[in-house]
Write a protein that holds these residues in place. Sequence first.
Motif, PDB file in Angstrom:
ATOM      1  N   ARG A 104     -13.709 -26.376  51.474  1.00  0.00           N
ATOM      2  CA  ARG A 104     -14.870 -25.751  50.809  1.00  0.00           C
ATOM      3  C   ARG A 104     -16.094 -25.641  51.705  1.00  0.00           C
ATOM      4  NH1 ARG A 104     -14.107 -25.337  45.269  1.00  0.00           N
ATOM      5  NH2 ARG A 104     -12.643 -26.820  44.412  1.00  0.00           N
ATOM      6  N   VAL A 141     -23.047 -29.233  40.806  1.00  0.00           N
ATOM      7  CA  VAL A 141     -21.673 -29.742  40.784  1.00  0.00           C
ATOM      8  C   VAL A 141     -21.317 -30.209  42.184  1.00  0.00           C
ATOM      9  CG1 VAL A 141     -20.815 -27.347  40.862  1.00  0.00           C
ATOM     10  CG2 VAL A 141     -19.241 -29.177  40.262  1.00  0.00           C
ATOM     11  N   GLN A 154     -14.059 -32.720  41.465  1.00  0.00           N
ATOM     12  CA  GLN A 154     -15.344 -32.097  41.111  1.00  0.00           C
ATOM     13  C   GLN A 154     -16.046 -32.877  40.028  1.00  0.00           C
ATOM     14  OE1 GLN A 154     -15.498 -28.041  39.935  1.00  0.00           O
ATOM     15  NE2 GLN A 154     -14.009 -27.412  41.468  1.00  0.00           N
ATOM     16  N   GLU A 178     -23.253 -27.985  44.806  1.00  0.00           N
ATOM     17  CA  GLU A 178     -23.498 -26.587  44.503  1.00  0.00           C
ATOM     18  C   GLU A 178     -24.360 -26.486  43.261  1.00  0.00           C
ATOM     19  OE1 GLU A 178     -19.599 -24.592  44.959  1.00  0.00           O
ATOM     20  OE2 GLU A 178     -20.221 -23.608  43.108  1.00  0.00           O
ATOM     21  N   ARG A 179     -25.290 -25.590  43.261  1.00  0.00           N
ATOM     22  CA  ARG A 179     -26.113 -25.334  42.089  1.00  0.00           C
ATOM     23  C   ARG A 179     -25.201 -24.888  40.949  1.00  0.00           C
ATOM     24  NH1 ARG A 179     -31.158 -26.408  40.139  1.00  0.00           N
ATOM     25  NH2 ARG A 179     -31.452 -25.007  38.404  1.00  0.00           N
ATOM     26  N   TRP A 180     -25.431 -25.405  39.751  1.00  0.00           N
ATOM     27  CA  TRP A 180     -24.643 -24.977  38.585  1.00  0.00           C
ATOM     28  C   TRP A 180     -25.025 -23.548  38.232  1.00  0.00           C
ATOM     29  CZ3 TRP A 180     -20.448 -26.925  36.574  1.00  0.00           C
ATOM     30  CH2 TRP A 180     -20.015 -26.459  35.330  1.00  0.00           C
ATOM     31  N   VAL A 181     -24.038 -22.682  38.061  1.00  0.00           N
ATOM     32  CA  VAL A 181     -24.306 -21.273  37.775  1.00  0.00           C
ATOM     33  C   VAL A 181     -24.155 -21.034  36.281  1.00  0.00           C
ATOM     34  CG1 VAL A 181     -23.569 -18.894  38.211  1.00  0.00           C
ATOM     35  CG2 VAL A 181     -23.402 -20.598  40.037  1.00  0.00           C
ATOM     36  N   PHE A 183     -23.143 -18.786  34.192  1.00  0.00           N
ATOM     37  CA  PHE A 183     -22.483 -17.477  34.300  1.00  0.00           C
ATOM     38  C   PHE A 183     -22.212 -16.843  32.938  1.00  0.00           C
ATOM     39  CE2 PHE A 183     -19.088 -20.713  34.944  1.00  0.00           C
ATOM     40  CZ  PHE A 183     -18.274 -20.445  33.840  1.00  0.00           C
ATOM     41  N   GLU A 186     -16.464 -15.294  34.339  1.00  0.00           N
ATOM     42  CA  GLU A 186     -15.854 -15.450  35.656  1.00  0.00           C
ATOM     43  C   GLU A 186     -14.863 -14.307  35.850  1.00  0.00           C
ATOM     44  OE1 GLU A 186     -15.015 -19.586  37.144  1.00  0.00           O
ATOM     45  OE2 GLU A 186     -15.053 -20.008  35.007  1.00  0.00           O
ATOM     46  N   HIS A 209     -11.450 -20.185  31.865  1.00  0.00           N
ATOM     47  CA  HIS A 209     -10.896 -21.494  32.236  1.00  0.00           C
ATOM     48  C   HIS A 209     -11.106 -22.475  31.094  1.00  0.00           C
ATOM     49  CE1 HIS A 209     -11.585 -19.594  36.164  1.00  0.00           C
ATOM     50  NE2 HIS A 209     -10.616 -20.385  36.597  1.00  0.00           N
ATOM     51  N   HIS A 212     -11.290 -26.606  33.494  1.00  0.00           N
ATOM     52  CA  HIS A 212     -11.203 -26.187  34.896  1.00  0.00           C
ATOM     53  C   HIS A 212      -9.897 -25.488  35.255  1.00  0.00           C
ATOM     54  CE1 HIS A 212     -14.909 -28.138  36.159  1.00  0.00           C
ATOM     55  NE2 HIS A 212     -14.549 -29.209  35.486  1.00  0.00           N
ATOM     56  N   GLU A 251     -12.511 -15.345  43.833  1.00  0.00           N
ATOM     57  CA  GLU A 251     -13.009 -15.744  42.505  1.00  0.00           C
ATOM     58  C   GLU A 251     -14.520 -15.644  42.515  1.00  0.00           C
ATOM     59  OE1 GLU A 251     -11.211 -19.205  40.469  1.00  0.00           O
ATOM     60  OE2 GLU A 251     -10.239 -19.537  42.408  1.00  0.00           O
ATOM     61  N   GLU A 264     -14.858 -18.834  45.205  1.00  0.00           N
ATOM     62  CA  GLU A 264     -13.770 -19.377  46.018  1.00  0.00           C
ATOM     63  C   GLU A 264     -12.883 -18.277  46.563  1.00  0.00           C
ATOM     64  OE1 GLU A 264     -11.443 -22.217  43.773  1.00  0.00           O
ATOM     65  OE2 GLU A 264     -11.277 -23.432  45.582  1.00  0.00           O
TER      66      GLU A 264
END
Length: 383
Positions: A104, A141, A154, A178-181, A183, A186, A209, A212, A251, A264
Amino acid sequence: MIPPGKTLGILGGGQLGRMLGQAAQSLGYRVQVFEPAGPCPAGAVANKEVNAPYDDTAALTAFARECAVVTYEFENIPSAPLAAIAPLVPLHPRAEVLHTTQNRQREKAWLRTHGFPHARYAEALDGDIEPAVSDVGLPCVVKTADFGYDGKGQMKISDAADLERAVAIFRGRRCVVERWVDFACEVSVIVARSTTGETRAFPVAENIHTHHILDFSIVPARVDENVARDAERLAAAIAEKLGVVGLLAVEMFVTTGGEVLVNELAPRPHNSGHWSIDGCETSQFEQHVRAVCGLPLGAVGVREPTVMVNILGDAWFAGDGKQEAGGERREPNWAALLAEPRAKLHLYGKAEPRAGRKMGHFTVRAPEIETALARAREIKAQL
Ligand code: AMP
């Protein structure tokens, strides 16, 4: 061009390798599979299966010498053994592509370097996530840099208590934060790029999802035309820049403001492309074979709106599907699924159902996507 009749080698023997092998055989190729773990879903339908660890260079080079082209269906293959076979046989996608996308931190750094949109992130490579968390802010996250998939490795951090736990859990591990998005949905786009440079993107899939793990893929995605176009262009530009030969799955998050952010990359067939076997002019697996063998790419038109649903091992356990809650094992209700004329069942031949394990999938088609989705939900509930 590598013509039908030659041998395609697949590293990794899971369901992706199985469906890839089936597509290759339909086109007249011979298929052999290399899988460390023993008899596997892909090996069961291949002309030959080799079981040895990836770092058994002698076994891997002997395998490669029997192939006209080698590809992989699994991302966590160490890159050193791949470098050993690269001089012997064409390997697609190239080992460098796998090296970038299997970690990552490298993947995100690559996106940042090349200016592709992604969620704000910070690296925590010394095993201390605190500075990275204060850099990106809450909620965020934490993801381990290596060997993460389906949400493994995660943790979401929303407040100080989460942070305290996360600091202890991730201590000593290489991570990205990573900043939480927030959204709206997806999506993913799978792009094929051939040895000739010909590039073609599959239509955008909308992905839902649960815990996850991919639950539903919906095609066409229920997104604005501009969003769909942005997503397809972005995926094609990434495939081009990475120099992928074969498939690249991208993704993405679609934010509430209509912005598309890359989450990703996976240089292989992808779970969110399984709908294409039943719903597209060309399946992702056939397209991958065409791309790595240098055949013309197939058409990617949607035959009919299609919903794909993953079937997890949970479906084998009565009650709320929780194996660990002592649910009794039983056979899922295949009859209910197979009685639906617009549904197709795909099982991967795995003997042991376990909670969260991908055992198969089904698709449902209908003239309207909402009808297909409603029917898919009903069938899932009956399983
Ligand atoms: P990944 O393993 O990175 O694909 O993450 C698995 C799933 O976790 C994603 O498909 C999202 O549903 C969720 N997720 C991961 N990263 C984020 C994020 N930065 N913001 C919101 N949701 C996320």
